[in-house]
Enzyme design. Structure first.
Site, PDB file in Angstrom:
ATOM      1  N   ARG A  76       0.856  -1.196   0.000  1.00  0.00           N
ATOM      2  CA  ARG A  76       0.000   0.000   0.000  1.00  0.00           C
ATOM      3  C   ARG A  76       0.889   1.243   0.000  1.00  0.00           C
ATOM      4  O   ARG A  76       1.699   1.413   0.901  1.00  0.00           O
ATOM      5  CB  ARG A  76      -0.906  -0.012   1.237  1.00  0.00           C
ATOM      6  CG  ARG A  76      -1.747   1.238   1.413  1.00  0.00           C
ATOM      7  CD  ARG A  76      -2.663   1.105   2.638  1.00  0.00           C
ATOM      8  NE  ARG A  76      -3.460   2.308   2.822  1.00  0.00           N
ATOM      9  CZ  ARG A  76      -3.245   3.223   3.773  1.00  0.00           C
ATOM     10  NH1 ARG A  76      -2.266   3.079   4.645  1.00  0.00           N
ATOM     11  NH2 ARG A  76      -4.012   4.285   3.852  1.00  0.00           N
ATOM     12  N   HIS A 120      -2.675  11.059   0.678  1.00  0.00           N
ATOM     13  CA  HIS A 120      -2.218  10.854   2.056  1.00  0.00           C
ATOM     14  C   HIS A 120      -1.595  12.174   2.512  1.00  0.00           C
ATOM     15  O   HIS A 120      -0.403  12.273   2.765  1.00  0.00           O
ATOM     16  CB  HIS A 120      -1.222   9.690   2.098  1.00  0.00           C
ATOM     17  CG  HIS A 120      -0.988   9.102   3.466  1.00  0.00           C
ATOM     18  ND1 HIS A 120      -1.181   7.774   3.747  1.00  0.00           N
ATOM     19  CD2 HIS A 120      -0.560   9.669   4.611  1.00  0.00           C
ATOM     20  CE1 HIS A 120      -0.868   7.531   5.029  1.00  0.00           C
ATOM     21  NE2 HIS A 120      -0.477   8.686   5.569  1.00  0.00           N
ATOM     22  N   GLU A 165      -7.385   8.744   6.034  1.00  0.00           N
ATOM     23  CA  GLU A 165      -7.634   9.426   7.295  1.00  0.00           C
ATOM     24  C   GLU A 165      -8.082  10.880   7.123  1.00  0.00           C
ATOM     25  O   GLU A 165      -7.372  11.811   7.557  1.00  0.00           O
ATOM     26  CB  GLU A 165      -6.382   9.359   8.187  1.00  0.00           C
ATOM     27  CG  GLU A 165      -5.941   7.933   8.494  1.00  0.00           C
ATOM     28  CD  GLU A 165      -4.743   7.867   9.449  1.00  0.00           C
ATOM     29  OE1 GLU A 165      -4.202   8.918   9.793  1.00  0.00           O
ATOM     30  OE2 GLU A 165      -4.371   6.750   9.840  1.00  0.00           O
ATOM     31  N   ASN A 292      -7.677   2.014   9.814  1.00  0.00           N
ATOM     32  CA  ASN A 292      -6.378   2.249  10.449  1.00  0.00           C
ATOM     33  C   ASN A 292      -6.599   2.261  11.952  1.00  0.00           C
ATOM     34  O   ASN A 292      -7.386   3.070  12.458  1.00  0.00           O
ATOM     35  CB  ASN A 292      -5.786   3.599  10.022  1.00  0.00           C
ATOM     36  CG  ASN A 292      -5.324   3.589   8.572  1.00  0.00           C
ATOM     37  OD1 ASN A 292      -5.431   2.588   7.876  1.00  0.00           O
ATOM     38  ND2 ASN A 292      -4.802   4.718   8.120  1.00  0.00           N
ATOM     39  N   TYR A 294      -4.750   2.138  15.861  1.00  0.00           N
ATOM     40  CA  TYR A 294      -3.559   2.220  16.708  1.00  0.00           C
ATOM     41  C   TYR A 294      -3.884   2.081  18.191  1.00  0.00           C
ATOM     42  O   TYR A 294      -3.146   1.462  18.935  1.00  0.00           O
ATOM     43  CB  TYR A 294      -2.816   3.540  16.461  1.00  0.00           C
ATOM     44  CG  TYR A 294      -2.183   3.565  15.087  1.00  0.00           C
ATOM     45  CD1 TYR A 294      -0.912   3.030  14.879  1.00  0.00           C
ATOM     46  CD2 TYR A 294      -2.873   4.055  13.980  1.00  0.00           C
ATOM     47  CE1 TYR A 294      -0.348   3.000  13.615  1.00  0.00           C
ATOM     48  CE2 TYR A 294      -2.307   4.030  12.709  1.00  0.00           C
ATOM     49  CZ  TYR A 294      -1.052   3.501  12.536  1.00  0.00           C
ATOM     50  OH  TYR A 294      -0.493   3.449  11.289  1.00  0.00           O
ATOM     51  N   GLU A 348      -3.787   0.027   8.115  1.00  0.00           N
ATOM     52  CA  GLU A 348      -2.621   0.400   8.933  1.00  0.00           C
ATOM     53  C   GLU A 348      -2.797  -0.150  10.338  1.00  0.00           C
ATOM     54  O   GLU A 348      -3.878  -0.013  10.933  1.00  0.00           O
ATOM     55  CB  GLU A 348      -2.459   1.925   9.076  1.00  0.00           C
ATOM     56  CG  GLU A 348      -1.947   2.631   7.863  1.00  0.00           C
ATOM     57  CD  GLU A 348      -1.765   4.131   8.093  1.00  0.00           C
ATOM     58  OE1 GLU A 348      -1.549   4.563   9.251  1.00  0.00           O
ATOM     59  OE2 GLU A 348      -1.854   4.870   7.103  1.00  0.00           O
TER      60      GLU A 348
HETATM   61  O1  IFM Z   1       2.439   7.681  10.121  1.00  0.00           O
HETATM   62  C1  IFM Z   1       1.060   7.789  10.262  1.00  0.00           C
HETATM   63  C2  IFM Z   1       0.386   7.620   8.927  1.00  0.00           C
HETATM   64  O2  IFM Z   1       0.833   8.535   7.995  1.00  0.00           O
HETATM   65  C3  IFM Z   1      -1.105   7.785   9.070  1.00  0.00           C
HETATM   66  N1  IFM Z   1      -1.622   6.932  10.108  1.00  0.00           N
HETATM   67  C4  IFM Z   1      -0.963   6.963  11.378  1.00  0.00           C
HETATM   68  C5  IFM Z   1       0.521   6.749  11.205  1.00  0.00           C
HETATM   69  C6  IFM Z   1       1.216   6.767  12.578  1.00  0.00           C
HETATM   70  O3  IFM Z   1       1.023   7.986  13.210  1.00  0.00           O
END
Ligand code: IFM
Length: 441
Positions: A76, A120, A165, A292, A294, A348
């Site tokens: 990706r 992006h 995002e 995505n 985290y 992600e």
């Molecule tokens: O590095 C970033 C990415 O560009 C977008 N999503 C979160 C990642 C980590 O912060």
């Protein structure tokens, strides 16, 4: 750990243009909002920029060989708008397009399927000067750019993501000002949300009319949990979910903005500049939702409804200070399945840690491998609970420019020595490669 993942589940690694390419002023590329923002004193740690980054623009064939050696099914990447269409208007830049054309050819030759993201975060600076995402015309410029990229690569690229995002583009870019272009105005951020969604819809129509295998958008999301049963805390979590997730997915999937969110933003003096027909465009059917993930947050109300407190849960954190909450990913995927029902891919997931490299550049990052393993298990659990999740991309292929943190935070499964540009597989990359091999046998 991958038990329960469906047949055909695929594995990948992800990057984005500004974070790795460098070559910021070569072959006709013009500045993006990030080139400008990086030059603003204090905006980025250590005054760092993406001017060189991982020098991927010059090292692309070797990087693709490295990707192939990891054994992934897919890569990706994102296309830099100002490299392909300098200034964001007019003709394509043949040299810019040629870079991505060669990248796609290299990938296909090595059996890695390209997963292309059109945006992006690197808006051409000229479009920001003309008003940026709060300005409606930017959505039309994006659709035109999408068509140009498809004309160049659509014969070989099957999977297209419009935006990465949009919450970050709108809220960090125009409300908090922590990201480019660094404006601080909530009402403008809300206008940006709508025009990003409109851009997605218009571009989707352009791409569909030309023919695509699979089309979608990527959102960053977590689960929002109230700190207690107190109605004020419950409301704080509802608001966070509203501005973080539902303001995007409700119009994208159901063709309407959530009423409660409209009321919340009106109370803050903002309004979505929706025009007749916009919601039909925004809800152009998509094939895949990129997720995505985290971390997740627990919210406690404060006297300011727009600024709830995030309550730490005492869990281990990454170098970003983000709590490690794999169970949140399971909950998120099951909820997205129930509320929206679009096939999903984890576009992600990954972690920054304070890596220590040995003299050969090797990093024994068991912490990162553990992070990935626990989240892949969380995906498998969601699948067992009925979520339709089809693939997983680790963020990121290699250490890169982490926006406002510059090069301080390392998310790569491959170490980059920024002095020499040497790439070294970390323990997590070896682990990921072995997981992929095992999952196929
Ligand atoms: O590095 C970033 C990415 O560009 C977008 N999503 C979160 C990642 C980590 O912060």
């Amino acid at each position: 750990m991958s038990e329960g993942l469906p047949t055909g589940f695929f594995w990948g690694v992800a990057t984005s243009a500004y974070q790795i390419e460098g070559a910021h002023d070569e072959d006709g590329r013009t500045p993006s909002i990030w080139d400008t923002f990086c030059r603003r004193p204090g905006a980025v740690a250590n005054g760092e920029t993406g001017d060189v980054a991982c020098d991927h623009y010059h090292r692309m064939p070797a990087d693709v060989s490295m990707i192939a050696r990891l054994g992934v099914d897919r890569y990706r990447f994102s296309v830099s708008w100002p490299r392909v269409q300098p200034g964001g208007r007019g003709q394509v830049n043949p040299k810019g397009v040629d870079f991505y054309s060669r990248l796609v050819d290299e990938l296909l030759e090595k059996g890695v399927d390209p997963w292309l993201t059109l945006y992006h975060w690197d808006l051409p600076q000229e479009l920001e000067d003309a008003g940026g995402w709060p300005h409606r015309d930017t959505a039309y410029r994006f659709a035109e750019y999408a068509g140009l990229v498809h004309d160049a690569l659509g014969d070989r690229v099957r999977t297209w993501t419009t935006l990465n995002e949009p919450w970050c583009s709108a809220m960090l870019g125009y409300d908090t000002g922590r990201h480019a272009p660094g404006r601080k105005n909530f009402a403008e951020a809300v206008r940006a949300v709508h025009h990003l969604l409109l851009a997605h819809g218009l571009a989707s129509q352009e791409l569909r009319s030309r023919g695509v295998g699979s089309l979608g958008i990527t959102l960053n999301m977590g689960v929002s949990t109230p700190a207690s049963d107190d109605p004020r805390d419950v409301d704080a979590a509802r608001r966070a979910d509203g501005l973080g997730t539902r303001i995007y997915l409700d119009p994208l999937v159901h063709g309407r903005y959530p009423e409660d969110v409209l009321i919340d933003i009106a109370a803050r003096g903002a309004e979505i500049p929706v025009r007749s027909g916009d919601l039909e465009i925004i809800s152009t059917p998509m094939d895949v939702l990129g997720v995505n993930y985290y971390t997740s947050h627990v919210f406690k109300a404060t006297d300011n409804p727009a600024a709830p407190e995030v309550v730490p849960q005492g869990l281990p954190v990454t170098a970003m200070g983000w709590e490690i909450v794999p169970s949140g990913l399971t909950r998120l995927l099951v909820r997205l399945q129930q509320d929206y029902g679009v096939p999903m891919v984890i576009t992600e997931n990954g972690a920054a840690f304070d890596d220590a490299a040995d003299e050969d550049g090797f990093v024994a990052d068991a912490d990162r491998a553990d992070y990935l393993a626990s989240h892949i298990s969380a995906v498998a659990e969601a699948v067992r609970a009925g979520a339709d999740v089809r693939g997983y991309f680790a963020w990121s292929l290699m250490d890169n420019f982490e926006w406002g943190y510059g090069y301080d935070k390392r998310f790569g499964i491959v170490r980059v020595d920024y002095e020499t540009q040497q790439r070294t597989l970390k323990q997590s990359a070896q682990w990921f490669r072995d997981l992929i091999t095992r999952s196929r046998s």
